[in-house]
Enzyme design. Structure first.
Site, PDB file in Angstrom:
ATOM      1  N   ASP A 222       0.861  -1.188   0.000  1.00 20.79           N
ATOM      2  CA  ASP A 222       0.000   0.000   0.000  1.00 20.79           C
ATOM      3  C   ASP A 222       0.896   1.236   0.000  1.00 20.79           C
ATOM      4  O   ASP A 222       1.912   1.291   0.703  1.00 20.79           O
ATOM      5  CB  ASP A 222      -0.877  -0.020   1.263  1.00 20.79           C
ATOM      6  N   ASN A 230      -2.856  12.935  -3.017  1.00 29.78           N
ATOM      7  CA  ASN A 230      -3.941  13.358  -3.909  1.00 29.78           C
ATOM      8  C   ASN A 230      -4.514  14.704  -3.489  1.00 29.78           C
ATOM      9  O   ASN A 230      -4.805  15.570  -4.331  1.00 29.78           O
ATOM     10  CB  ASN A 230      -5.054  12.302  -3.913  1.00 29.78           C
ATOM     11  N   HIS A 235      -5.295  14.657  -8.337  1.00 31.42           N
ATOM     12  CA  HIS A 235      -5.427  13.270  -8.774  1.00 31.42           C
ATOM     13  C   HIS A 235      -4.594  12.958 -10.009  1.00 31.42           C
ATOM     14  O   HIS A 235      -4.230  11.789 -10.234  1.00 31.42           O
ATOM     15  CB  HIS A 235      -6.905  12.950  -9.043  1.00 31.42           C
ATOM     16  N   ASP A 239      -2.352   9.723 -10.314  1.00 34.57           N
ATOM     17  CA  ASP A 239      -2.388   8.784 -11.433  1.00 34.57           C
ATOM     18  C   ASP A 239      -0.995   8.564 -12.016  1.00 34.57           C
ATOM     19  O   ASP A 239      -0.639   7.445 -12.408  1.00 34.57           O
ATOM     20  CB  ASP A 239      -3.326   9.299 -12.530  1.00 34.57           C
ATOM     21  N   GLU A 266      -4.761   2.433  -4.223  1.00 30.19           N
ATOM     22  CA  GLU A 266      -3.310   2.540  -4.083  1.00 30.19           C
ATOM     23  C   GLU A 266      -2.700   1.253  -3.540  1.00 30.19           C
ATOM     24  O   GLU A 266      -1.560   1.241  -3.082  1.00 30.19           O
ATOM     25  CB  GLU A 266      -2.954   3.718  -3.163  1.00 30.19           C
TER      26      GLU A 266
END
Length: 362
Positions: A222, A230, A235, A239, A266
């Site tokens: 993770d 974010n 975002h 990405d 994630e």
């Protein structure tokens, strides 16, 4: 050999290699098996030379096909050589077996199809032209221009071109369907952003491996503080980080004969072969080394991750193994992040590992 309606070029080439052995046996029978050879009475003076050349070539090719790994750079050369050999062998056999009226002429259709499978319309045209030239030369040298021979000559040439044209159309359509199948498969099992296998494929592989009682390692990971990344950078940056991680994990999986997945959001997963703990530590040394050297984006240069790793045990249920590994992962996150919790109780820290490695070299 796996039989399928959608065989790849390697499997198709294996079929042609097996067909060559069948035709080799047929050739031996028509020249040396008395009930056939006495009736057919073909010219056999140079057949032993063709037989020797064919046997050597086919044996070498068969070994190469069986030993050659998928994607080998010499595969195309092997394929081209096979088509050229088939053409030369066919012309040789036609010259020995009544020329234009040879009962072995239908082999020409396989030569056309072989070339068409690999080079589509270009292969169909080139093979048809080559066969027309060779067959016409045999017709001219044979110098038998009576009605039956001439009619057979023209009819056979017509069929060569019909097979070439329609064969190329069929192959083009088949390759189009195969390409569509590959696209659908990729959409079904691949995460569009990272290029890794997706959650659906992960669950399927985990179920298959546990049902088969295979020994393997499950790694769950993770990204640390991803929500804050974010929120702070947007975002699009998030990405970009996920995409870069996908590239890192794909390369890492290839190096360790593993499978890498985007589990969701994630969170990521690996299915590793069953390796000793010291090799597992090497795996995470490599993983964290690649993470530390990667510049993920202009806004967020570095990223850390936490992991849990556990081994499959006999007939353990997939959900139970997944839940246990998840507990190890969240234990790593709860105890400071940027670390790996092992099933044995060992905790891996990349910074400490580097210090230990440096100390051992002194």
């Amino acid at each position: 050999m796996k039989l399928s309606l959608y065989m790849d070029d390697r499997e198709t080439e294996k079929i042609f290699s097996y067909l060559r052995w069948i035709f080799l046996l047929v050739g031996i029978m028509v020249f040396y098996f008395p009930p056939l050879a006495d009736r057919l009475n073909f010219t056999k003076e140079t057949f032993p030379l063709l037989l020797a050349i064919g046997f050597i070539y086919m044996a070498v090719t068969q070994v190469a096909l069986n030993k050659m790994p998928a994607g080998n750079e010499y595969f195309n050369l092997l394929t081209k050589a096979g088509i050229v050999f088939d053409y030369i062998a066919l012309m040789w056999l036609l010259a020995l077996t009544n020329g234009v009226l040879s009962p072995l002429f239908p082999i020409a259709y396989l030569v056309v199809m072989h070339a068409t499978i690999y080079w589509r319309t270009k292969g169909a045209i080139l093979s048809s032209i080559s066969l027309t030239a060779g067959y016409s030369t045999i017709f001219a040298v044979q110098a038998q221009f009576d009605f039956n021979t001439t009619f057979a000559f023209i009819l056979n040439l017509v069929f060569i071109w019909i097979i070439g044209v329609f064969g190329s159309l069929i192959v083009i359509r088949e390759r189009k369907h195969l390409k569509q199948k590959e696209i659908f498969h990729e959409l079904m099992f691949t995460d569009y952003l990272t290029g890794l296998y997706n959650h659906r494929h992960f669950q399927e592989q985990l179920r298959i491996m546990t049902s088969a009682r295979q020994n393997f390692l499950l790694v769950m990971g993770d990204i640390d503080h991803f929500k804050q990344i974010n929120d702070q950078f947007g975002h699009l940056t998030g990405d970009e980080i996920l995409k870069n991680l996908g590239g890192i994990f794909r390369d890492l999986a290839d190096d360790y004969d593993a499978q890498a997945f985007r589990y969701g959001g994630e969170e990521f997963a690996f299915l590793l072969p069953a390796i000793e703990e010291n090799r597992q530590i090497c795996f995470f040394d490599d993983l964290y080394g690649r993470l530390s050297s990667e510049k993920f984006s202009k806004e967020c240069i570095s990223v850390t991750m936490s992991f849990g790793i556990a081994a499959s045990k006999g007939g353990v249920l997939p959900d139970k193994l997944l839940g246990f590994t998840d507990q190890l992962l969240y234990s790593a996150k709860a105890n400071g992040k940027n670390q790996v919790k092992f099933e044995s109780g060992y905790t891996y820290y990349y910074s400490k590992a580097k210090e230990e490695i440096a100390a051992s070299k002194q």
